[in-house]
Structure formats: structure tokens, C-alpha cells
Design a protein around this motif. Structure first.
Motif, PDB file in Angstrom:
ATOM      1  N   UNK A  53       5.293  12.906  -1.998  1.00 53.67           N
ATOM      2  CA  UNK A  53       5.336  12.298  -3.339  1.00 53.67           C
ATOM      3  C   UNK A  53       4.950  10.814  -3.308  1.00 53.67           C
ATOM      4  N   UNK A  54       5.499  10.088  -2.352  1.00 49.50           N
ATOM      5  CA  UNK A  54       5.228   8.659  -2.205  1.00 49.50           C
ATOM      6  C   UNK A  54       4.762   8.413  -0.776  1.00 49.50           C
ATOM      7  N   UNK A  55       3.614   7.760  -0.623  1.00 48.93           N
ATOM      8  CA  UNK A  55       3.099   7.409   0.701  1.00 48.93           C
ATOM      9  C   UNK A  55       2.902   5.897   0.734  1.00 48.93           C
ATOM     10  N   UNK A  56       3.391   5.284   1.815  1.00 47.05           N
ATOM     11  CA  UNK A  56       3.292   3.836   1.983  1.00 47.05           C
ATOM     12  C   UNK A  56       2.509   3.548   3.260  1.00 47.05           C
ATOM     13  N   UNK A  57       1.574   2.609   3.161  1.00 45.41           N
ATOM     14  CA  UNK A  57       0.802   2.192   4.342  1.00 45.41           C
ATOM     15  C   UNK A  57       0.622   0.680   4.325  1.00 45.41           C
ATOM     16  N   UNK A  58       0.580   0.125   5.519  1.00 50.07           N
ATOM     17  CA  UNK A  58       0.322  -1.301   5.656  1.00 50.07           C
ATOM     18  C   UNK A  58      -1.181  -1.527   5.750  1.00 50.07           C
ATOM     19  N   UNK A  59      -1.700  -2.412   4.925  1.00 50.24           N
ATOM     20  CA  UNK A  59      -3.114  -2.773   4.964  1.00 50.24           C
ATOM     21  C   UNK A  59      -3.342  -3.688   6.153  1.00 50.24           C
ATOM     22  N   UNK A  60      -4.217  -3.264   7.056  1.00 48.09           N
ATOM     23  CA  UNK A  60      -4.483  -4.094   8.235  1.00 48.09           C
ATOM     24  C   UNK A  60      -5.946  -4.511   8.328  1.00 48.09           C
ATOM     25  N   UNK A  61      -6.737  -4.207   7.332  1.00 54.02           N
ATOM     26  CA  UNK A  61      -8.166  -4.462   7.409  1.00 54.02           C
ATOM     27  C   UNK A  61      -8.633  -5.771   6.815  1.00 54.02           C
ATOM     28  N   UNK A  62      -7.729  -6.634   6.426  1.00 59.92           N
ATOM     29  CA  UNK A  62      -8.131  -7.871   5.762  1.00 59.92           C
ATOM     30  C   UNK A  62      -8.078  -9.089   6.680  1.00 59.92           C
ATOM     31  N   UNK A  63      -7.824  -8.861   7.939  1.00 57.47           N
ATOM     32  CA  UNK A  63      -7.670  -9.990   8.854  1.00 57.47           C
ATOM     33  C   UNK A  63      -8.842 -10.122   9.797  1.00 57.47           C
ATOM     34  N   UNK A  64      -8.581 -10.763  10.892  1.00 57.99           N
ATOM     35  CA  UNK A  64      -9.587 -10.996  11.924  1.00 57.99           C
ATOM     36  C   UNK A  64      -9.869  -9.686  12.652  1.00 57.99           C
ATOM     37  N   UNK A  65     -11.130  -9.446  12.979  1.00 56.23           N
ATOM     38  CA  UNK A  65     -11.511  -8.254  13.721  1.00 56.23           C
ATOM     39  C   UNK A  65     -10.969  -8.384  15.148  1.00 56.23           C
ATOM     40  N   UNK A  66     -10.189  -7.390  15.592  1.00 55.62           N
ATOM     41  CA  UNK A  66      -9.620  -7.460  16.942  1.00 55.62           C
ATOM     42  C   UNK A  66     -10.693  -7.511  18.022  1.00 55.62           C
ATOM     43  N   UNK A  67     -10.396  -8.209  19.101  1.00 49.39           N
ATOM     44  CA  UNK A  67     -11.367  -8.367  20.174  1.00 49.39           C
ATOM     45  C   UNK A  67     -11.456  -7.135  21.071  1.00 49.39           C
ATOM     46  N   UNK A  68     -10.330  -6.430  21.270  1.00 49.99           N
ATOM     47  CA  UNK A  68     -10.394  -5.293  22.188  1.00 49.99           C
ATOM     48  C   UNK A  68     -10.743  -4.005  21.445  1.00 49.99           C
ATOM     49  N   UNK A  69     -11.442  -3.151  22.158  1.00 45.42           N
ATOM     50  CA  UNK A  69     -12.007  -1.926  21.570  1.00 45.42           C
ATOM     51  C   UNK A  69     -10.940  -0.973  21.043  1.00 45.42           C
ATOM     52  N   UNK A  70      -9.846  -0.807  21.773  1.00 47.01           N
ATOM     53  CA  UNK A  70      -8.789   0.122  21.356  1.00 47.01           C
ATOM     54  C   UNK A  70      -8.162  -0.321  20.030  1.00 47.01           C
ATOM     55  N   UNK A  71      -7.896  -1.604  19.890  1.00 52.45           N
ATOM     56  CA  UNK A  71      -7.300  -2.120  18.651  1.00 52.45           C
ATOM     57  C   UNK A  71      -8.282  -2.019  17.488  1.00 52.45           C
ATOM     58  N   UNK A  72      -9.566  -2.255  17.744  1.00 55.74           N
ATOM     59  CA  UNK A  72     -10.582  -2.095  16.694  1.00 55.74           C
ATOM     60  C   UNK A  72     -10.658  -0.644  16.235  1.00 55.74           C
ATOM     61  N   UNK A  73     -10.579   0.296  17.182  1.00 57.98           N
ATOM     62  CA  UNK A  73     -10.630   1.723  16.832  1.00 57.98           C
ATOM     63  C   UNK A  73      -9.410   2.108  16.002  1.00 57.98           C
ATOM     64  N   UNK A  74      -8.240   1.575  16.368  1.00 57.38           N
ATOM     65  CA  UNK A  74      -7.023   1.842  15.606  1.00 57.38           C
ATOM     66  C   UNK A  74      -7.157   1.298  14.184  1.00 57.38           C
ATOM     67  N   UNK A  75      -7.653   0.087  14.052  1.00 55.73           N
ATOM     68  CA  UNK A  75      -7.850  -0.543  12.738  1.00 55.73           C
ATOM     69  C   UNK A  75      -8.829   0.271  11.898  1.00 55.73           C
ATOM     70  N   UNK A  76      -9.891   0.743  12.522  1.00 54.77           N
ATOM     71  CA  UNK A  76     -10.883   1.573  11.828  1.00 54.77           C
ATOM     72  C   UNK A  76     -10.254   2.877  11.340  1.00 54.77           C
ATOM     73  N   UNK A  77      -9.468   3.519  12.194  1.00 54.81           N
ATOM     74  CA  UNK A  77      -8.809   4.777  11.807  1.00 54.81           C
ATOM     75  C   UNK A  77      -7.830   4.545  10.665  1.00 54.81           C
ATOM     76  N   UNK A  78      -7.072   3.470  10.729  1.00 48.81           N
ATOM     77  CA  UNK A  78      -6.127   3.154   9.649  1.00 48.81           C
ATOM     78  C   UNK A  78      -6.871   2.958   8.335  1.00 48.81           C
ATOM     79  N   UNK A  79      -7.969   2.253   8.379  1.00 48.65           N
ATOM     80  CA  UNK A  79      -8.767   2.039   7.178  1.00 48.65           C
ATOM     81  C   UNK A  79      -9.314   3.332   6.610  1.00 48.65           C
ATOM     82  N   UNK A  80      -9.833   4.194   7.475  1.00 52.06           N
ATOM     83  CA  UNK A  80     -10.374   5.493   7.029  1.00 52.06           C
ATOM     84  C   UNK A  80      -9.272   6.365   6.421  1.00 52.06           C
TER      85      UNK A  80
END
Length: 109
Positions: A53-80
Motif C-alpha cells: 500500500x505504501x512504499x518508501x525509498x530514499x532518493x540517492x541519485x541527486x548527489x555526487x557520482x560515486x567513484x567506485x564501480x560497485x557503489x555506482x552500480x548500486x546507485x543505478x539500480x536504486x534509481x531504476x
């Protein structure tokens, strides 16, 4: 489904409990573990989340692009995942500093 999105500690849960008058038991919170599972099996995870009924998510795509590949992939998945949830939701609320802004649909209380 009502999808509430916003930055960390922006008042998302408080808004759901007080303004929507929803109990914590009816709130599904997207966590880092959920995002990691979504990367591996996105359709199954999405379908589980979207049935709440209610879904809550933290927006993480408005900040600095992470330098490491794993964190960038996580950020991309969260955004998708957030994109898919917003498309499916009847109502999308963006929280900024405790102030709700309905960006899709109408809020039913």
C-alpha cells in the motif's frame, strides 16, 4: 500504491504515519539489501514491492557520482527501481525537509 521518496531523514516515515494515517506494518521500506536483490532479479523483487500500500525509498541519485564501480552500480539500480515504482504508483510524494509535494496523482488519506 502510494510511493514516498526523498532524501535521508526527510520525514518520509513520519508523513506516512501521521498524514496518511498508516501504521508502520503497512509501510514497505526499500533498503540497500532490497536494491542489491533488485540488481539480481529485478522483475520478481519489483512485483513483491509494488503490491504494498505504501512504499518508501530514499532518493540517492541527486548527489555526487560515486567513484567506485560497485557503489555506482548500486546507485543505478536504486534509481531504476525508483523509476519503476513511480510509474506503477497511483500517487508519488516527494519529501523535502519534512514538506510533502505530490508529484503524481492525488493523495488519499
Amino acid at each position: 500504491m502510494t510511493f514516498i521518496i526523498g532524501g535521508y531523514a526527510s520525514g518520509k516515515h513520519e508523513f506516512a504515519r501521521c498524514a496518511i494515517k498508516c501504521s508502520e506494518a503497512n509501510i514497505f521500506t526499500v533498503t540497500d539489501v532490497i536494491v542489491d536483490d533488485f540488481q539480481k532479479n529485478n522483475d520478481a523483487i519489483f512485483n513483491i514491492i509494488a503490491n504494498h500500500e505504501i512504499v518508501i525509498a530514499t532518493e540517492i541519485g541527486c548527489g555526487i557520482v560515486p567513484i567506485d564501480e560497485k557503489t555506482r552500480a548500486h546507485r543505478e539500480a536504486a534509481g531504476r527501481l525508483n523509476i519503476r515504482l513511480a510509474q506503477k504508483a497511483d500517487c508519488v510524494v516527494q519529501m523535502i525537509a519534512g514538506v510533502p509535494r505530490v508529484i503524481k496523482g492525488e493523495l488519499h488519506q
